[in-house]
Design an enzyme around this catalytic site. Structure first.
Site, PDB file in Angstrom:
ATOM      1  N   LEU A 105      56.649 135.061  37.873  1.00 23.09           N
ATOM      2  CA  LEU A 105      57.765 135.191  36.944  1.00 23.09           C
ATOM      3  C   LEU A 105      57.247 134.692  35.610  1.00 23.09           C
ATOM      4  CD1 LEU A 105      60.805 133.786  38.983  1.00 23.09           C
ATOM      5  CD2 LEU A 105      60.242 136.173  38.540  1.00 23.09           C
ATOM      6  N   ASP A 106      57.518 135.430  34.530  1.00 22.78           N
ATOM      7  CA  ASP A 106      56.926 135.016  33.262  1.00 22.78           C
ATOM      8  C   ASP A 106      57.576 133.735  32.721  1.00 22.78           C
ATOM      9  OD1 ASP A 106      59.144 135.661  31.540  1.00 22.78           O
ATOM     10  OD2 ASP A 106      58.586 137.766  31.644  1.00 22.78           O
ATOM     11  N   TYR A 107      56.992 133.198  31.680  1.00 23.54           N
ATOM     12  CA  TYR A 107      57.331 131.885  31.124  1.00 23.54           C
ATOM     13  C   TYR A 107      58.830 131.723  30.861  1.00 23.54           C
ATOM     14  CZ  TYR A 107      56.962 127.946  27.790  1.00 23.54           C
ATOM     15  OH  TYR A 107      57.093 126.749  27.133  1.00 23.54           O
ATOM     16  N   THR A 109      61.315 133.575  32.143  1.00 23.48           N
ATOM     17  CA  THR A 109      62.157 134.104  33.214  1.00 23.48           C
ATOM     18  C   THR A 109      62.383 133.026  34.261  1.00 23.48           C
ATOM     19  OG1 THR A 109      61.338 136.354  32.883  1.00 23.48           O
ATOM     20  CG2 THR A 109      62.373 135.884  34.998  1.00 23.48           C
ATOM     21  N   ARG A 195      61.343 143.343  31.534  1.00 22.67           N
ATOM     22  CA  ARG A 195      61.395 143.221  30.074  1.00 22.67           C
ATOM     23  C   ARG A 195      60.828 144.470  29.399  1.00 22.67           C
ATOM     24  NH1 ARG A 195      62.715 138.105  28.393  1.00 22.67           N
ATOM     25  NH2 ARG A 195      62.556 136.463  29.974  1.00 22.67           N
TER      26      ARG A 195
END
Length: 248
Positions: A105-107, A109, A195
């Protein structure tokens, strides 16, 4: 590949006695035995029942662990970060086993992510052929039309890749603020996929959270909390991934 087989150097490293690179060196130097026989071939697969010795001392094999974590925003889905940012493994404190995230999961999220030290299990769940459903809830700028959402279901081009949602629907919309809350289900896991999909249709995401992973959800957890998966949940995840593979 059987879930019972792992590379010898990986098993040695997971036992905690040395790093994987050093384990490879020990193997090449002939200091490792499997079932009483010296093994010098890197990549040799061993079964959980095999007896492994390093310098004639039996290793203690690390038992597998499986955690469900509610990742807050501003954490990195990694075991370390060279920029000094917080990493998701810090959320499971006092753990004597080295775990790592399954997927990312990105930073910015938040939401559900799994941690484990079981490499074969992680590979099974992450393989694109296995189509594990992941459900996200996104707050976006603007209110997407039905035709815009249809584009996401059909697939949209982004940087040479086709990004596709299994399903997508608007949960709520606020005309005064010109925002919408959208539920998106994916069964693939490309980098920053949700995104990027909304950027391509000109509805940038303000906030993004992964609500579900297969049958697992965040019930009873707050951001930063974690719990251990039950044996039944681990078995069910393996079963689902294997079934999806056989149907493709």
């Amino acid at each position: 590949m059987s879930l019972n087989n792992e590379r010898l150097q990986k098993v040695i490293a997971h036992s905690g006695i040395t790093s994987r690179r050093k384990a490879e060196q020990l193997i090449v130097e002939g200091r490792v035995k499997v079932n009483g026989k010296v093994v010098k071939t890197l990549g040799t697969k061993v079964n959980r029942n095999d007896q492994i010795e390093v310098d004639s001392v039996p290793i203690e094999k690390e038992s597998h662990v499986y955690y469900l974590v509610y990742k807050p925003r501003t954490y990195i889905s990694s075991v370390k970060d060279d920029k000094g940012r917080k990493v998701v493994t810090e959320l499971v404190p006092d753990l004597d086993k080295r775990v790592y995230p399954i997927g990312r999961l990105d930073y910015n999220t938040s939401g559900l992510i799994l941690l484990t030290n079981d490499g074969e299990f992680a590979q099974l769940l992450m393989h694109p052929r296995h189509e594990i459903d992941k459900v996200y809830v996104a707050k976006v700028k603007g209110i997407p039309s039905k035709s815009a959402l249809t584009l996401l279901r059909k697939g949209i081009q982004s940087k040479g890749e086709v990004l596709k949602a299994k399903s997508v629907r608007i949960l709520s919309a606020t005309k005064q603020k010109n925002t919408a809350v959208v539920e998106v289900t994916l069964n693939e896991g490309k980098n920053r996929q949700v995104r990027r999909m909304f950027e391509e249709i000109d509805f940038p995401i303000v906030k993004l959270k992964r609500e579900r992973y297969s049958f697992l959800d965040l019930t009873g957890l707050q951001a930063g909390d974690y719990r251990e998966l039950t044996k039944e949940e681990v078995h069910k995840l393996k079963q689902e991934a294997t079934q999806n593979r056989s149907e493709n």
